[in-house]
Design a protein around this motif. Structure first.
Motif, PDB file in Angstrom:
ATOM      1  N   SER C  46       0.845  -1.214   0.000  1.00  0.00           N
ATOM      2  CA  SER C  46       0.000   0.000   0.000  1.00  0.00           C
ATOM      3  C   SER C  46       0.866   1.245   0.000  1.00  0.00           C
ATOM      4  O   SER C  46       0.566   2.232  -0.687  1.00  0.00           O
ATOM      5  CB  SER C  46      -0.901   0.010   1.232  1.00  0.00           C
ATOM      6  OG  SER C  46      -1.654  -1.167   1.305  1.00  0.00           O
ATOM      7  N   GLN C  88      -7.007   0.767   0.046  1.00  0.00           N
ATOM      8  CA  GLN C  88      -7.246  -0.506   0.721  1.00  0.00           C
ATOM      9  C   GLN C  88      -8.498  -0.426   1.598  1.00  0.00           C
ATOM     10  O   GLN C  88      -9.272  -1.366   1.665  1.00  0.00           O
ATOM     11  CB  GLN C  88      -6.036  -0.882   1.575  1.00  0.00           C
ATOM     12  CG  GLN C  88      -6.215  -2.220   2.251  1.00  0.00           C
ATOM     13  CD  GLN C  88      -4.890  -2.801   2.733  1.00  0.00           C
ATOM     14  OE1 GLN C  88      -3.854  -2.160   2.664  1.00  0.00           O
ATOM     15  NE2 GLN C  88      -4.942  -4.022   3.200  1.00  0.00           N
ATOM     16  N   ASP C 165      -5.604  -1.654  -4.727  1.00  0.00           N
ATOM     17  CA  ASP C 165      -5.099  -2.218  -3.477  1.00  0.00           C
ATOM     18  C   ASP C 165      -6.157  -3.170  -2.920  1.00  0.00           C
ATOM     19  O   ASP C 165      -7.173  -2.729  -2.392  1.00  0.00           O
ATOM     20  CB  ASP C 165      -4.807  -1.081  -2.493  1.00  0.00           C
ATOM     21  CG  ASP C 165      -3.820  -1.496  -1.419  1.00  0.00           C
ATOM     22  OD1 ASP C 165      -3.598  -2.707  -1.273  1.00  0.00           O
ATOM     23  OD2 ASP C 165      -3.289  -0.600  -0.729  1.00  0.00           O
TER      24      ASP C 165
END
Ligand SMILES: Nc1ncnc2c1ncn2[C@@H]1O[C@H](COP(=O)(O)OP(=O)(O)OP(=O)(O)O)[C@@H](O)[C@H]1O
Ligand SMILES: [Mg+2]
Lengths: 205, 250, 218
Positions: C46, C88, C165
């Motif tokens: 990330s 994410q 992500d």
């Protein structure tokens, strides 16, 4: 620290709204577009914090943390607390909509004043941890005390019959002043340790 | 658990658009706040009861809310007791009470209850998020509406964060007492909460920038005004005028 | 000129002093290239994606997007609209009140006309199978629904590259297959950080392996 619905006289409630509107406008003008999400997250955090019960003496008190708001948000305290108070009135019927203007003034004006005092105190000299702690304590306690006075003033202005009521309420709120001061001081020193400059500069600007 | 509760339903009020309801609530609130006198208060009370009926609010919930409100007002009344008994403690020639304590008490209870019923019926019957969209549609300052919307959007997440922080404190054998140690722990926990909220805000700004944000927030939808909602708004304006008219009767 | 879509060299990052997450990583993404970014939890996947979008700034090395050196915030502002980054945590990305606002945010920021944005938003909602969710409030969606909306809100901007992500986290089987088909049909460059082997095999053709702060390009 909330005046309930129906208590204030029309004139006081209306002037409270007008003055708060000016404060909110000023606070919004002071915000960069990118500061809006920051202010909103802080507002959500203050709203959450206001649900926390803290033991004091034999009973509990709800945190106000207006001094902390003043330190971290500066003028944006006005719109931020306006949103928080509106949500409290809407969701839990704490305070009220007609009294929101006055309630906002009672909380935000001392917060902004003590926020500026705090930042002024921090600018003058880069004093140590003790100085930081002391000024934060003063901001936390002072803003609650000033709020209590202003609340009594608003009640008195509404109707002189509220004299005893206003003074009693002010005395009750004054008790939580030192608690607010302590928690504000510990929060600010903690924040300064992890994010140096955050509180000294005024968190969101 | 969400702290953003509201009262869902299928009543006629629930079908009025949020914009119209917010508009009506504001107009009626102003009227109820400003109009003085027993007749205006009476009119406001009747109106509030009618709206509560139209919204078909669950009585239990209404009862809970009103009991809580009246406990607060009752506490204020208790503090008014010296004034009600005409004690010399508060009588001074310098300040002359505007009316006697009883009329003050009456106004307080009556207006307080009417006002709370009013916004329970009109505002608590919609999702707090819908209320924010209504603020936008009514052209309230756009930054204020955005601030409100973002706060509502993330308040539950932050509440969860707080629960997590709290649980972490509890695991370490923490018991809340009124001492310095307790307050320091609260301070640190709150500090952590504020840091989380700032980190979240930073990532939100990132996500905005990644979608072309350059300082201006676009508006992607406009308010809907149906015939029903226009009628409703006009009706509330008339009711407000009526309340003002009642205030003239003395 | 035949520049890479994105080229970066010697990027490093440490959240806390003395604990480097990335150490001088370099690489390039060609146009239309499809890369799987893999590595254990906490490897810095990330972090790398955030660095590539200029959201985190590396103290060393540099970055070039479409042949243009990107250093300052303004440099990145100009290219960010052309690359879609899926965060994410969907909650970071879905800050608008409703799903519909979410779909319109990007296109309107890019200066599209209202009608063009509207048409594309509708088309995208249908493509992702969430057209009946348009008026829902984003914070009341389930985790999987949030994932779909977040991806759709990038897709609607017609990006030239996607950095995803963990796109399949929390998705049920049918949603996962749908996302797989959609991502597989994406014509631009693609970087997917994920632990979902099957998904990666379906949509990517190269692998970047992130271990101990170093990028191993296979
Ligand atoms: N905001 C932050 N503050 C401090 N440390 C962080 C922060 N974000 C990430 N880290 C640390 O940086 C390292 C890399 O994190 P990163 O999120 O990039 O990993 P990742 O490869 O994406 O892992 P995952 O597979 O779990 O998503 C981790 O050790 C993490 O603890
Ligand atoms: Mg990750």
């Amino acid at each position: 620290m909330h005046i309930a619905e129906g208590v204030l006289s029309p004139a006081v409630a209306a002037s409270g709204w007008l003055a708060s509107a000016a404060g909110i406008y000023w606070g919004l003008r002071c915000m960069e577009p990118e500061a809006i999400p920051r202010t909103a997250m802080m507002t959500a955090a203050f709203f959450t914090a206001s649900l926390i019960q803290v033991p004091i003496g034999p009973g509990h008190t709800h945190l106000v943390l207006s001094g902390l708001a003043g330190i971290l948000l500066g003028p944006a305290t006005f719109p931020s607390l306006a949103v928080a108070l509106f949500l409290q009135a809407l969701l839990f019927q704490f305070g009220g909509l007609s009294s929101l203007g006055v309630n906002l003034l009672i909380m935000a004006v001392p917060a902004v004043v003590f926020g500026f005092l705090f930042q002024g105190g921090m600018r003058r000299r880069s004093g140590g941890r003790g100085r930081l702690w002391g000024f934060a304590f003063m901001a936390g306690m002072g803003s609650v005390w000033l709020s209590a006075l202003m609340q009594a003033g608003a009640l008195l202005a509404s109707d002189p019959t509220f004299r005893v009521a206003g003074m009693t309420l002010a005395a009750i709120h004054a008790v939580s002043g030192p608690v607010e001061g302590l928690i504000t001081a510990f929060t600010v020193t903690f924040l300064e340790e992890l994010r140096p400059g955050l509180a000294k500069r005024g968190g969101i600007r | 658990m969400s702290c953003l509760t509201w009262i869902p339903g299928r009543s006629w009020i629930h079908r009025v658009t949020p914009e119209a309801r917010l508009f009506s609530a504001l107009v009626l609130m102003v009227a109820l706040t400003i109009a003085e006198g027993p007749w205006a208060a009476m009119g406001g009370g009747v109106l509030a009861v009618v709206l509560v009926g139209l919204a078909r609010l669950p009585l239990r919930l209404l009862g809970h809310v009103l009991i809580r409100l009246n406990l607060v007002l009752g506490f204020m009344a208790l503090l008014l007791l010296p004034a009600l008994c005409g004690s010399s403690l508060v009588e001074s020639p310098a300040v002359r009470p505007s009316g006697n304590g009883f009329s003050l008490l009456g106004r307080m209870v009556w207006k307080g209850n009417a006002m709370v019923m009013l916004y329970l019926a009109l505002l608590a019957t919609m999702d707090p998020m819908a209320l924010g969209l209504a603020m936008r549609a009514l052209r309230l300052p756009s930054r204020l509406a955005l601030l409100y919307l973002l706060t509502v959007r993330y308040v539950d997440l932050l509440h969860h964060e707080w629960e997590r922080i709290r649980r972490a404190m509890g695991v370490r054998g923490f018991r809340a007492r009124a001492d310095r140690r307790t307050f320091r722990l609260y301070g640190h926990a709150l500090g952590r909460l504020f840091l989380r909220s700032l980190e979240r805000a930073e990532r939100i700004v990132w996500a905005m920038k990644c979608r072309g944000f350059k300082g201006h927030y676009p508006l992607s939808s406009r308010g809907r005004w149906t015939t029903d909602s226009i009628l409703f708004a006009v009706g509330s304006c008339l009711a407000a005028v009526l309340i003002f008219a009642l205030a003239w009767i003395r | 000129m035949n520049a890479s879509f994105l080229r970066f060299w010697n990027l490093s990052y440490a959240y806390e002093e003395g604990r480097a997450v990335l150490r001088e990583v370099s690489g390039r993404i060609e146009r239309g290239e499809r890369i799987a970014l893999i590595g254990p939890n906490g490897a810095g996947k990330s972090t790398l994606l955030l660095l590539l979008m200029g959201l985190l700034k590396s103290p060393t090395g540099g970055l070039e997007i479409l042949g243009r050196r990107c250093r300052l915030e303004q440099d990145f502002d100009e290219v960010r609209g052309r690359i879609g980054l899926l965060f994410q945590d969907s909650d970071d990305q879905l800050f608008n009140p409703t799903v519909w606002d979410e779909m319109m945010f990007g296109p309107l920021n890019l200066g599209w006309s209202f009608s063009r944005a509207e048409a594309k938003a509708k088309e995208t909602l249908v493509l992702f199978g969430i057209e009946n969710q348009a008026s829902r409030f984003t914070h009341r969606l389930s985790a999987g629904e949030k994932r779909l909306v977040a991806l759709a809100s990038l897709w609607v901007m017609e990006p030239e590259a996607l950095l995803l992500d963990e796109p399949t986290a929390g998705l049920d089987d049918s949603a996962r297959q749908r996302v797989k088909a959609i991502v597989a049909s994406f014509p631009g460059s693609l970087v997917v950080a994920s632990h979902d082997r099957e998904f990666l095999e379906g949509v990517t053709s190269r692998r970047w392996n992130l271990v101990a702060g170093h990028l191993e390009i296979e």
